[in-house]
Motif scaffolding. Structure first.
Motif, PDB file in Angstrom:
ATOM      1  N   PHE A  64     -52.888  37.732 -28.270  1.00 30.26           N
ATOM      2  CA  PHE A  64     -53.938  36.728 -28.384  1.00 30.26           C
ATOM      3  C   PHE A  64     -53.433  35.483 -29.110  1.00 30.26           C
ATOM      4  N   VAL A  65     -52.704  35.653 -30.192  1.00 25.60           N
ATOM      5  CA  VAL A  65     -52.164  34.504 -30.937  1.00 25.60           C
ATOM      6  C   VAL A  65     -51.164  33.740 -30.069  1.00 25.60           C
ATOM      7  N   ILE A  66     -50.316  34.447 -29.340  1.00 26.30           N
ATOM      8  CA  ILE A  66     -49.371  33.792 -28.434  1.00 26.30           C
ATOM      9  C   ILE A  66     -50.123  33.018 -27.357  1.00 26.30           C
ATOM     10  N   LEU A  67     -51.193  33.607 -26.832  1.00 22.16           N
ATOM     11  CA  LEU A  67     -51.979  32.928 -25.799  1.00 22.16           C
ATOM     12  C   LEU A  67     -52.654  31.672 -26.330  1.00 22.16           C
ATOM     13  N   ILE A  68     -53.003  31.644 -27.603  1.00 22.44           N
ATOM     14  CA  ILE A  68     -53.560  30.427 -28.199  1.00 22.44           C
ATOM     15  C   ILE A  68     -52.529  29.306 -28.147  1.00 22.44           C
ATOM     16  N   PHE A  69     -51.290  29.603 -28.517  1.00 23.92           N
ATOM     17  CA  PHE A  69     -50.241  28.591 -28.468  1.00 23.92           C
ATOM     18  C   PHE A  69     -49.945  28.158 -27.031  1.00 23.92           C
ATOM     19  N   VAL A  70     -49.972  29.098 -26.098  1.00 24.97           N
ATOM     20  CA  VAL A  70     -49.770  28.761 -24.688  1.00 24.97           C
ATOM     21  C   VAL A  70     -50.897  27.838 -24.215  1.00 24.97           C
ATOM     22  N   TYR A  71     -52.131  28.141 -24.609  1.00 28.27           N
ATOM     23  CA  TYR A  71     -53.269  27.314 -24.214  1.00 28.27           C
ATOM     24  C   TYR A  71     -53.135  25.894 -24.774  1.00 28.27           C
ATOM     25  N   VAL A  72     -52.708  25.780 -26.024  1.00 26.31           N
ATOM     26  CA  VAL A  72     -52.523  24.453 -26.625  1.00 26.31           C
ATOM     27  C   VAL A  72     -51.478  23.668 -25.841  1.00 26.31           C
ATOM     28  N   LYS A  73     -50.389  24.319 -25.500  1.00 25.64           N
ATOM     29  CA  LYS A  73     -49.334  23.644 -24.739  1.00 25.64           C
ATOM     30  C   LYS A  73     -49.841  23.224 -23.354  1.00 25.64           C
ATOM     31  N   LEU A  74     -50.559  24.117 -22.686  1.00 25.95           N
ATOM     32  CA  LEU A  74     -51.107  23.791 -21.371  1.00 25.95           C
ATOM     33  C   LEU A  74     -52.111  22.641 -21.453  1.00 25.95           C
ATOM     34  N   MET A  75     -52.932  22.649 -22.491  1.00 26.87           N
ATOM     35  CA  MET A  75     -53.940  21.592 -22.618  1.00 26.87           C
ATOM     36  C   MET A  75     -53.301  20.244 -22.953  1.00 26.87           C
ATOM     37  N   ASN A  76     -52.250  20.244 -23.761  1.00 22.03           N
ATOM     38  CA  ASN A  76     -51.544  18.991 -24.030  1.00 22.03           C
ATOM     39  C   ASN A  76     -50.942  18.424 -22.749  1.00 22.03           C
ATOM     40  N   LYS A  77     -50.379  19.301 -21.945  1.00 27.12           N
ATOM     41  CA  LYS A  77     -49.817  18.890 -20.655  1.00 27.12           C
ATOM     42  C   LYS A  77     -50.923  18.377 -19.726  1.00 27.12           C
ATOM     43  N   LEU A  78     -52.062  19.072 -19.716  1.00 27.90           N
ATOM     44  CA  LEU A  78     -53.186  18.668 -18.878  1.00 27.90           C
ATOM     45  C   LEU A  78     -53.771  17.339 -19.342  1.00 27.90           C
ATOM     46  N   ASP A  79     -53.860  17.135 -20.638  1.00 28.73           N
ATOM     47  CA  ASP A  79     -54.367  15.867 -21.178  1.00 28.73           C
ATOM     48  C   ASP A  79     -53.482  14.706 -20.739  1.00 28.73           C
ATOM     49  N   LYS A  80     -52.176  14.904 -20.811  1.00 33.45           N
ATOM     50  CA  LYS A  80     -51.255  13.849 -20.367  1.00 33.45           C
ATOM     51  C   LYS A  80     -51.398  13.596 -18.874  1.00 33.45           C
ATOM     52  N   LYS A  81     -51.564  14.656 -18.104  1.00 34.32           N
ATOM     53  CA  LYS A  81     -51.667  14.528 -16.646  1.00 34.32           C
ATOM     54  C   LYS A  81     -52.888  13.681 -16.262  1.00 34.32           C
ATOM     55  N   TYR A  82     -53.994  13.857 -16.943  1.00 40.27           N
ATOM     56  CA  TYR A  82     -55.227  13.136 -16.603  1.00 40.27           C
ATOM     57  C   TYR A  82     -55.491  11.931 -17.502  1.00 40.27           C
ATOM     58  N   GLY A  83     -54.573  11.633 -18.403  1.00 40.21           N
ATOM     59  CA  GLY A  83     -54.706  10.445 -19.231  1.00 40.21           C
ATOM     60  C   GLY A  83     -55.687  10.567 -20.365  1.00 40.21           C
ATOM     61  N   TYR A  84     -55.925  11.769 -20.853  1.00 37.12           N
ATOM     62  CA  TYR A  84     -56.842  11.981 -21.981  1.00 37.12           C
ATOM     63  C   TYR A  84     -56.115  12.158 -23.309  1.00 37.12           C
ATOM     64  N   ASN A  85     -54.784  12.004 -23.293  1.00 43.61           N
ATOM     65  CA  ASN A  85     -54.048  12.173 -24.546  1.00 43.61           C
ATOM     66  C   ASN A  85     -54.236  10.935 -25.422  1.00 43.61           C
ATOM     67  N   GLU A  86     -54.049  11.133 -26.703  1.00 45.50           N
ATOM     68  CA  GLU A  86     -54.293  10.027 -27.652  1.00 45.50           C
ATOM     69  C   GLU A  86     -53.074   9.168 -27.824  1.00 45.50           C
TER      70      GLU A  86
END
Length: 86
Positions: A64-86
């Motif tokens: 579960f803890v590893i999946l949290i880090f994977v989710y953060v990495k995926l979401m950062n990548k997704l934010d960049k892909k759609y232009g929602y990164n800061e």
């Protein structure tokens, strides 16, 4: 539907897909390895403990803890892909 709404909808759809995949992995590890496949996994030992017991007690938490880090990495990548990164 505007371009901004389409982008937001695609972003949300991909986010939900990631969530379902990661939660399915966690379910398989916690319920499957800890309960359903316990008898089979108990034939293997790690550090003197049966693997089924280890997954039920600690393994699913580690996953579960590893999946949290994977989710953060995926979401950062997704934010960049759609232009929602800061």
């Amino acid at each position: 539907m505007s371009d901004k709404q389409k982008k937001a909808s695609a972003y949300w759809k991909e986010n939900v897909r990631y969530l379902f995949i990661l939660l399915a992995i966690w379910f398989i590890v916690s319920f499957g390895a800890g309960i359903l496949f316990k008898e089979t996994l108990d034939t293997i030992k790690i550090g003197g403990f049966k693997l089924g017991f280890w997954f039920a007690q600690q393994g699913s938490i580690y996953v579960f803890v590893i999946l949290i880090f994977v989710y953060v990495k995926l979401m950062n990548k997704l934010d960049k892909k759609y232009g929602y990164n800061e």
